[in-house]
Design a protein around this motif. Sequence first.
Motif, PDB file in Angstrom:
ATOM      1  N   VAL A  74     -16.847  17.811  17.048  1.00 28.17           N
ATOM      2  CA  VAL A  74     -17.238  17.158  15.802  1.00 28.17           C
ATOM      3  C   VAL A  74     -18.585  17.713  15.356  1.00 28.17           C
ATOM      4  CG1 VAL A  74     -17.830  14.973  14.686  1.00 28.17           C
ATOM      5  CG2 VAL A  74     -15.953  15.060  16.333  1.00 28.17           C
ATOM      6  N   LEU A  75     -18.586  18.417  14.229  1.00 32.96           N
ATOM      7  CA  LEU A  75     -19.812  19.000  13.703  1.00 32.96           C
ATOM      8  C   LEU A  75     -20.597  18.024  12.838  1.00 32.96           C
ATOM      9  CD1 LEU A  75     -18.560  22.561  12.647  1.00 32.96           C
ATOM     10  CD2 LEU A  75     -19.643  21.867  14.802  1.00 32.96           C
ATOM     11  N   GLY A  76     -19.906  17.093  12.239  1.00 34.09           N
ATOM     12  CA  GLY A  76     -20.588  16.146  11.359  1.00 34.09           C
ATOM     13  C   GLY A  76     -19.734  14.928  11.105  1.00 34.09           C
ATOM     14  N   ALA A  77     -20.395  13.800  10.860  1.00 33.14           N
ATOM     15  CA  ALA A  77     -19.697  12.545  10.577  1.00 33.14           C
ATOM     16  C   ALA A  77     -20.477  11.766   9.536  1.00 33.14           C
ATOM     17  CB  ALA A  77     -19.538  11.711  11.848  1.00 33.14           C
ATOM     18  N   GLY A  78     -19.760  11.048   8.711  1.00 36.72           N
ATOM     19  CA  GLY A  78     -20.413  10.217   7.702  1.00 36.72           C
ATOM     20  C   GLY A  78     -19.599   8.979   7.431  1.00 36.72           C
ATOM     21  N   THR A  79     -20.258   7.915   7.014  1.00 35.58           N
ATOM     22  CA  THR A  79     -19.559   6.676   6.693  1.00 35.58           C
ATOM     23  C   THR A  79     -20.252   5.981   5.536  1.00 35.58           C
ATOM     24  OG1 THR A  79     -18.685   4.610   7.629  1.00 35.58           O
ATOM     25  CG2 THR A  79     -20.888   5.264   8.316  1.00 35.58           C
ATOM     26  N   ALA A  80     -19.502   5.198   4.804  1.00 38.72           N
ATOM     27  CA  ALA A  80     -20.048   4.424   3.686  1.00 38.72           C
ATOM     28  C   ALA A  80     -19.250   3.137   3.570  1.00 38.72           C
ATOM     29  CB  ALA A  80     -19.973   5.220   2.383  1.00 38.72           C
ATOM     30  N   PRO A  81     -19.917   1.996   3.354  1.00 40.73           N
ATOM     31  CA  PRO A  81     -19.216   0.707   3.330  1.00 40.73           C
ATOM     32  C   PRO A  81     -18.410   0.500   2.050  1.00 40.73           C
ATOM     33  CG  PRO A  81     -21.532   0.401   2.808  1.00 40.73           C
ATOM     34  CD  PRO A  81     -21.375   1.846   3.179  1.00 40.73           C
ATOM     35  N   LEU A  82     -17.415  -0.378   2.140  1.00 31.89           N
ATOM     36  CA  LEU A  82     -16.609  -0.779   0.997  1.00 31.89           C
ATOM     37  C   LEU A  82     -16.707  -2.294   0.815  1.00 31.89           C
ATOM     38  CD1 LEU A  82     -13.346   1.303   1.558  1.00 31.89           C
ATOM     39  CD2 LEU A  82     -15.079   1.701  -0.200  1.00 31.89           C
ATOM     40  N   THR A  83     -16.586  -2.734  -0.419  1.00 29.10           N
ATOM     41  CA  THR A  83     -16.634  -4.168  -0.729  1.00 29.10           C
ATOM     42  C   THR A  83     -15.220  -4.699  -0.897  1.00 29.10           C
ATOM     43  OG1 THR A  83     -18.724  -3.848  -1.898  1.00 29.10           O
ATOM     44  CG2 THR A  83     -17.521  -5.899  -2.312  1.00 29.10           C
ATOM     45  N   ASN A  84     -14.935  -5.811  -0.236  1.00 32.63           N
ATOM     46  CA  ASN A  84     -13.625  -6.448  -0.357  1.00 32.63           C
ATOM     47  C   ASN A  84     -13.743  -7.689  -1.229  1.00 32.63           C
ATOM     48  OD1 ASN A  84     -11.598  -5.131   1.743  1.00 32.63           O
ATOM     49  ND2 ASN A  84     -13.621  -5.141   2.678  1.00 32.63           N
ATOM     50  N   HIS A  85     -12.814  -7.841  -2.161  1.00 35.30           N
ATOM     51  CA  HIS A  85     -12.784  -8.996  -3.049  1.00 35.30           C
ATOM     52  C   HIS A  85     -11.606  -9.880  -2.631  1.00 35.30           C
ATOM     53  CE1 HIS A  85     -15.675  -6.989  -5.736  1.00 35.30           C
ATOM     54  NE2 HIS A  85     -14.982  -5.891  -5.474  1.00 35.30           N
ATOM     55  N   ARG A  86     -11.922 -10.984  -1.968  1.00 32.00           N
ATOM     56  CA  ARG A  86     -10.898 -11.882  -1.450  1.00 32.00           C
ATOM     57  C   ARG A  86     -11.007 -13.251  -2.122  1.00 32.00           C
ATOM     58  NH1 ARG A  86      -8.350 -10.240   3.336  1.00 32.00           N
ATOM     59  NH2 ARG A  86      -9.321  -8.471   4.424  1.00 32.00           N
ATOM     60  N   ASP A  87      -9.852 -13.830  -2.400  1.00 31.69           N
ATOM     61  CA  ASP A  87      -9.785 -15.183  -2.944  1.00 31.69           C
ATOM     62  C   ASP A  87      -8.407 -15.733  -2.618  1.00 31.69           C
ATOM     63  OD1 ASP A  87     -10.036 -17.548  -4.275  1.00 31.69           O
ATOM     64  OD2 ASP A  87     -10.014 -16.691  -6.285  1.00 31.69           O
ATOM     65  N   GLY A  88      -8.312 -16.514  -1.553  1.00 36.12           N
ATOM     66  CA  GLY A  88      -7.012 -16.997  -1.118  1.00 36.12           C
ATOM     67  C   GLY A  88      -6.141 -15.841  -0.668  1.00 36.12           C
ATOM     68  N   VAL A  89      -4.946 -15.723  -1.251  1.00 41.40           N
ATOM     69  CA  VAL A  89      -4.041 -14.631  -0.875  1.00 41.40           C
ATOM     70  C   VAL A  89      -4.402 -13.325  -1.581  1.00 41.40           C
ATOM     71  CG1 VAL A  89      -2.138 -16.192  -0.372  1.00 41.40           C
ATOM     72  CG2 VAL A  89      -2.386 -15.260  -2.675  1.00 41.40           C
ATOM     73  N   ARG A  90      -5.350 -13.393  -2.491  1.00 42.35           N
ATOM     74  CA  ARG A  90      -5.758 -12.202  -3.245  1.00 42.35           C
ATOM     75  C   ARG A  90      -6.723 -11.352  -2.429  1.00 42.35           C
ATOM     76  NH1 ARG A  90     -10.508 -12.084  -6.137  1.00 42.35           N
ATOM     77  NH2 ARG A  90     -10.788 -10.357  -7.601  1.00 42.35           N
ATOM     78  N   HIS A  91      -6.470 -10.050  -2.384  1.00 44.09           N
ATOM     79  CA  HIS A  91      -7.372  -9.115  -1.714  1.00 44.09           C
ATOM     80  C   HIS A  91      -7.350  -7.794  -2.481  1.00 44.09           C
ATOM     81  CE1 HIS A  91      -8.565  -6.642   2.132  1.00 44.09           C
ATOM     82  NE2 HIS A  91      -9.534  -6.713   1.232  1.00 44.09           N
ATOM     83  N   GLU A  92      -8.464  -7.479  -3.133  1.00 47.45           N
ATOM     84  CA  GLU A  92      -8.564  -6.282  -3.970  1.00 47.45           C
ATOM     85  C   GLU A  92      -9.796  -5.466  -3.592  1.00 47.45           C
ATOM     86  OE1 GLU A  92      -6.712  -8.296  -8.059  1.00 47.45           O
ATOM     87  OE2 GLU A  92      -8.853  -7.850  -7.903  1.00 47.45           O
ATOM     88  N   GLN A  93      -9.752  -4.194  -3.972  1.00 46.70           N
ATOM     89  CA  GLN A  93     -10.929  -3.334  -3.901  1.00 46.70           C
ATOM     90  C   GLN A  93     -11.039  -2.539  -5.193  1.00 46.70           C
ATOM     91  OE1 GLN A  93     -10.807  -0.883  -0.339  1.00 46.70           O
ATOM     92  NE2 GLN A  93     -11.650  -2.512   0.934  1.00 46.70           N
ATOM     93  N   ASP A  94     -12.251  -2.085  -5.483  1.00 49.42           N
ATOM     94  CA  ASP A  94     -12.525  -1.294  -6.677  1.00 49.42           C
ATOM     95  C   ASP A  94     -12.270   0.178  -6.367  1.00 49.42           C
ATOM     96  OD1 ASP A  94     -13.508   0.017  -8.877  1.00 49.42           O
ATOM     97  OD2 ASP A  94     -15.551  -0.770  -8.717  1.00 49.42           O
ATOM     98  N   PRO A  95     -11.284   0.824  -6.997  1.00 49.35           N
ATOM     99  CA  PRO A  95     -11.003   2.240  -6.723  1.00 49.35           C
ATOM    100  C   PRO A  95     -12.188   3.157  -6.980  1.00 49.35           C
ATOM    101  CG  PRO A  95      -9.210   1.244  -7.942  1.00 49.35           C
ATOM    102  CD  PRO A  95     -10.336   0.253  -7.957  1.00 49.35           C
ATOM    103  N   GLY A  96     -13.042   2.779  -7.945  1.00 52.07           N
ATOM    104  CA  GLY A  96     -14.236   3.582  -8.186  1.00 52.07           C
ATOM    105  C   GLY A  96     -15.153   3.610  -6.974  1.00 52.07           C
ATOM    106  N   GLU A  97     -15.173   2.507  -6.236  1.00 53.46           N
ATOM    107  CA  GLU A  97     -15.992   2.448  -5.035  1.00 53.46           C
ATOM    108  C   GLU A  97     -15.411   3.342  -3.931  1.00 53.46           C
ATOM    109  OE1 GLU A  97     -17.980  -0.898  -2.052  1.00 53.46           O
ATOM    110  OE2 GLU A  97     -16.816  -1.527  -3.800  1.00 53.46           O
ATOM    111  N   TRP A  98     -14.072   3.490  -3.916  1.00 53.12           N
ATOM    112  CA  TRP A  98     -13.477   4.408  -2.940  1.00 53.12           C
ATOM    113  C   TRP A  98     -14.044   5.813  -3.128  1.00 53.12           C
ATOM    114  CZ3 TRP A  98      -7.751   2.890  -4.360  1.00 53.12           C
ATOM    115  CH2 TRP A  98      -7.478   1.612  -3.858  1.00 53.12           C
ATOM    116  N   TRP A  99     -14.108   6.248  -4.389  1.00 50.38           N
ATOM    117  CA  TRP A  99     -14.590   7.608  -4.656  1.00 50.38           C
ATOM    118  C   TRP A  99     -16.076   7.731  -4.322  1.00 50.38           C
ATOM    119  CZ3 TRP A  99     -13.768  12.423  -4.723  1.00 50.38           C
ATOM    120  CH2 TRP A  99     -14.600  13.319  -5.415  1.00 50.38           C
ATOM    121  N   GLU A 100     -16.857   6.756  -4.717  1.00 50.47           N
ATOM    122  CA  GLU A 100     -18.287   6.805  -4.415  1.00 50.47           C
ATOM    123  C   GLU A 100     -18.526   6.848  -2.910  1.00 50.47           C
ATOM    124  OE1 GLU A 100     -19.992   3.431  -6.303  1.00 50.47           O
ATOM    125  OE2 GLU A 100     -19.576   4.134  -8.354  1.00 50.47           O
TER     126      GLU A 100
END
Length: 502
Positions: free
Chosen positions: A31-57
Amino acid sequence: MMFEGEAEAWLGIDLGTQSVRALLVTADGTVLGAGTAPLTNHRDGVRHEQDPGEWWEAACTASRAAMSQGSSPVRAIGGLAVCGTSGTVLLADTQGRPLTRGLMYDDGRATEEAARVGMQTSWALPKALWLLDAYGWKEGRGQVARVTHQPDVITAQLTGGVVPTDSSHALKTGYDAEREAWPPQLARVGEVLPEVVRPGTRLGEVCRAAAEATGIPAGTPVVAGMTDGCAAQIASGALRSGAWNSVLGTTLVLKGASANPVRDDAGVVYNHRAPDGSWLPGGASSVGAGALPVGPDPSEMDIRAAEYEPSGALTYPLSSPGERFPFFAPEATAFTLGKPASEADSWAAVLQGVAFTERLCLDYLHYLGAPIDGPLTFTGGAARSAYWNQLRADILGRPARVPEQIEPALGMAVLAAYGTEVGAGAGTGMGAGTRAGTGLALAEVAERMVRIRTLLEPRASHTARFTEPYARLVDELETRGWLPTPLATHTRTRLNEDTIDS
């Protein structure tokens, strides 16, 4: 050892639930390099969404970090591949730009649609139908909506335009992996379904704008990826027939390798098509580390839990209501029989309950006639626990391996290394069997890039301790009507045979 060509490394990108992870890996697994970045989860009851723009960022942040590490710059990147969470879906326009938020794999709103198509709500097709009904066939600007899987957002950004999806992510949208086509019953929504290619197919190259955003050199080949579960399987090296990878994180996923699909009328086990044309059967349970209480130090609790083998309580540790594997029971809930003697005993009951379920999953695979006599590998976040690894090997009564790297991103780096050789022909019938011009199968590529850290042997005396509680759990699950009687009977038969053999 390097493959032919001037490339020194391959990049794997994993779009997880909590974060995006990128790994830059050489042909020998360094492994020459590794990186990570957090994602925000939007939960409300059975609803669970993420912002696709945040995936790219997040993908940009993680990739830049991976590319910037190391004592010397990488001369060239041979290619990259992206994996995502299986069953996560959204709508995008004809240019690949998201029109909706991503509905995550465990978003539970598409119950009516799931019943209509005979699928679990965790699959992508019910959620896609829900989105099409909720947002209509056209968005406000008159653009036709397209069903899009999580990694498709990233590959479109990387290449600068819409590219096909891979058959691994398309599987839970109803794609027929055997015929390699969308089935006729989806003709009504055919115009909004994406073009599909096999994993490992070369999709295009990193465009200049994406290179500036990510730090990945322009012109780097982009290869079609697979789901995160399949990516973890590739990272485990479990790709020869009969080998299995058990991914234990918030939930438990078992993925294996087979020359032929594993047939399951109950639909609990499904089959991904491997890049070389073989099959990767598997299933996903709802038990896992997500059932452990938040707060206690896991390392300390593992030490204390070792005093309770077996636990004074018997737990079926579902992380969320409903079970999917080794049986399908939407009404199933977590339960504990008996009263734990202490906090440590309660912790032990969860660890053991997960391992019992893992054993039941293997019993179910044996019941279906799946090949399970190959090596077993442990990956996932829980594989960092040395105690839990040994406990699982003891309860399963079989050896296990733990790789040095347990990241799905590594699996995507391996797939990128494989796919850059076959990408030019993949999608047109080429790519089945071995790497074009090299004689190397995907399993061989993985074996060169995957490093095994630990070899575990079951301790016979410890295995014997768990025979009785495992049998009690099988009885309880059958009594509750969740575990089908034929499977329960098969499991007891195997248990008796193992007891006689020992």
